[in-house]
Design a protein around this motif. Structure first.
Motif, PDB file in Angstrom:
ATOM      1  N   VAL A 105       0.754  -1.191  -0.176  1.00  7.36           N
ATOM      2  CA  VAL A 105      -0.284   0.249   0.350  1.00  7.36           C
ATOM      3  C   VAL A 105       0.139   1.450  -0.389  1.00  7.36           C
ATOM      4  N   PRO A 106       0.879   1.961  -1.380  1.00  4.24           N
ATOM      5  CA  PRO A 106       1.892   3.149  -1.456  1.00  4.24           C
ATOM      6  C   PRO A 106       1.496   4.089  -0.410  1.00  4.24           C
ATOM      7  N   LEU A 125       6.661   4.209  -7.723  1.00  2.13           N
ATOM      8  CA  LEU A 125       8.105   3.440  -7.396  1.00  2.13           C
ATOM      9  C   LEU A 125       7.142   2.006  -7.001  1.00  2.13           C
ATOM     10  N   VAL A 126       5.745   1.513  -6.572  1.00  2.00           N
ATOM     11  CA  VAL A 126       6.138   0.674  -6.119  1.00  2.00           C
ATOM     12  C   VAL A 126       6.253  -0.622  -7.690  1.00  2.00           C
ATOM     13  N   ARG A 132       2.376  -4.738  -7.011  1.00  5.09           N
ATOM     14  CA  ARG A 132       0.995  -3.975  -7.708  1.00  5.09           C
ATOM     15  C   ARG A 132       0.627  -3.099  -6.478  1.00  5.09           C
ATOM     16  N   PRO A 133       0.757  -1.552  -6.543  1.00  6.94           N
ATOM     17  CA  PRO A 133       0.152  -0.994  -5.490  1.00  6.94           C
ATOM     18  C   PRO A 133      -1.610  -1.053  -5.070  1.00  6.94           C
ATOM     19  N   PRO A 176      -2.070  -9.812   5.680  1.00  6.53           N
ATOM     20  CA  PRO A 176      -0.933  -8.232   5.866  1.00  6.53           C
ATOM     21  C   PRO A 176      -0.369  -7.018   5.255  1.00  6.53           C
ATOM     22  N   ILE A 177      -0.424  -5.967   5.639  1.00  3.35           N
ATOM     23  CA  ILE A 177       0.014  -5.073   4.246  1.00  3.35           C
ATOM     24  C   ILE A 177       1.002  -4.366   4.564  1.00  3.35           C
ATOM     25  N   VAL A 178       2.380  -4.290   3.859  1.00  2.00           N
ATOM     26  CA  VAL A 178       3.242  -3.260   4.079  1.00  2.00           C
ATOM     27  C   VAL A 178       3.140  -1.736   3.587  1.00  2.00           C
TER      28      VAL A 178
END
Length: 222
Positions: A105-106, A125-126, A132-133, A176-178
């Motif tokens: 997640v950007p 950037l992602v 995939r953003p 899970p989210i980064v």
């Protein structure tokens, strides 16, 4: 020299005259990014715990060549630099645990920054990092420019500045989210992003950035 190579070299020379380019890291002529500066973008992942809430992983120190290249991307609109920066970011995202079903997640650009640049930095950037953003976050209100603000002022500036997009959030409710951003300074933006997502019941496991400001980071190299 084969004819095709001769023609290609001639065309490159003509383009260099018409569209002069310089290395984003050291200003060497006729190179978008020279070999030495490209080498300076080789990832050296480091980690930092933000307010005992979330681990942030960064690929580079925000100084020297990496800082200049990131500024050229953001301030001069040299979007071709997103590819080498994305390769560095990939190492940080993987160190943060973005494997399997993790969602990347950007952090969204402000409306003012998006108008000024014409593109959103973190999602670009992602994508260049090979992920995939997922646009779970959106601006909720206008904020001031973070540059020049100290840690407490930055935290106040971004408090309540983000909101969760409900429809995409439902699709990743248990994954899970980064969270990803370009540069880690005090961590105020990443912390606000994490708090906003967690307040909506989402699972944030870590954050990742291309670079971290050394003078503010107590990072541990991994």
């Amino acid at each position: 020299m084969p004819l095709l190579s001769t023609v290609s070299a001639s065309l490159a020379d003509v383009l260099a005259l018409l569209l002069p380019v310089e290395c984003a890291g050291c200003d060497a002529e006729d190179q978008v990014l020279c070999g030495e500066c490209r080498g300076a973008l080789a990832p050296r992942p480091m980690s930092r715990l933000l307010d005992d809430e979330i681990w942030a992983y960064s690929a580079l120190a925000f100084e020297g060549v990496p800082a200049r290249v990131i500024r050229r991307l953001k301030e001069d609109g040299r979007t071709g630099l997103a590819r080498p920066l994305g390769r560095a970011l990939r190492a940080a995202v993987l160190a943060a645990g973005a494997a399997g079903d993790a969602v990347v997640v950007p952090v969204p650009s402000s409306r003012a920054a998006l108008r000024r640049r014409g593109f959103a930095v973190a999602p670009l950037l992602v994508r260049r990092a090979g992920f995939r953003p997922v646009a779970l976050l959106a601006p909720a209100r206008v904020t001031a420019d973070q540059r020049g603000l100290d840690r407490d002022a930055r935290a106040r500036n971004v408090a309540g500045s983000l909101r969760v997009r409900p429809r995409p959030a439902e699709l990743v409710r248990d994954r899970p989210i980064v969270i990803v951003d370009d540069v880690l300074t005090t961590g105020a933006t990443l912390l606000e992003a994490a708090r906003t997502l967690r307040s909506a019941g989402l699972v944030v496991v870590a954050a990742a950035t291309v670079a971290a400001t050394p003078r503010r980071s107590s990072a541990t190299h991994r």
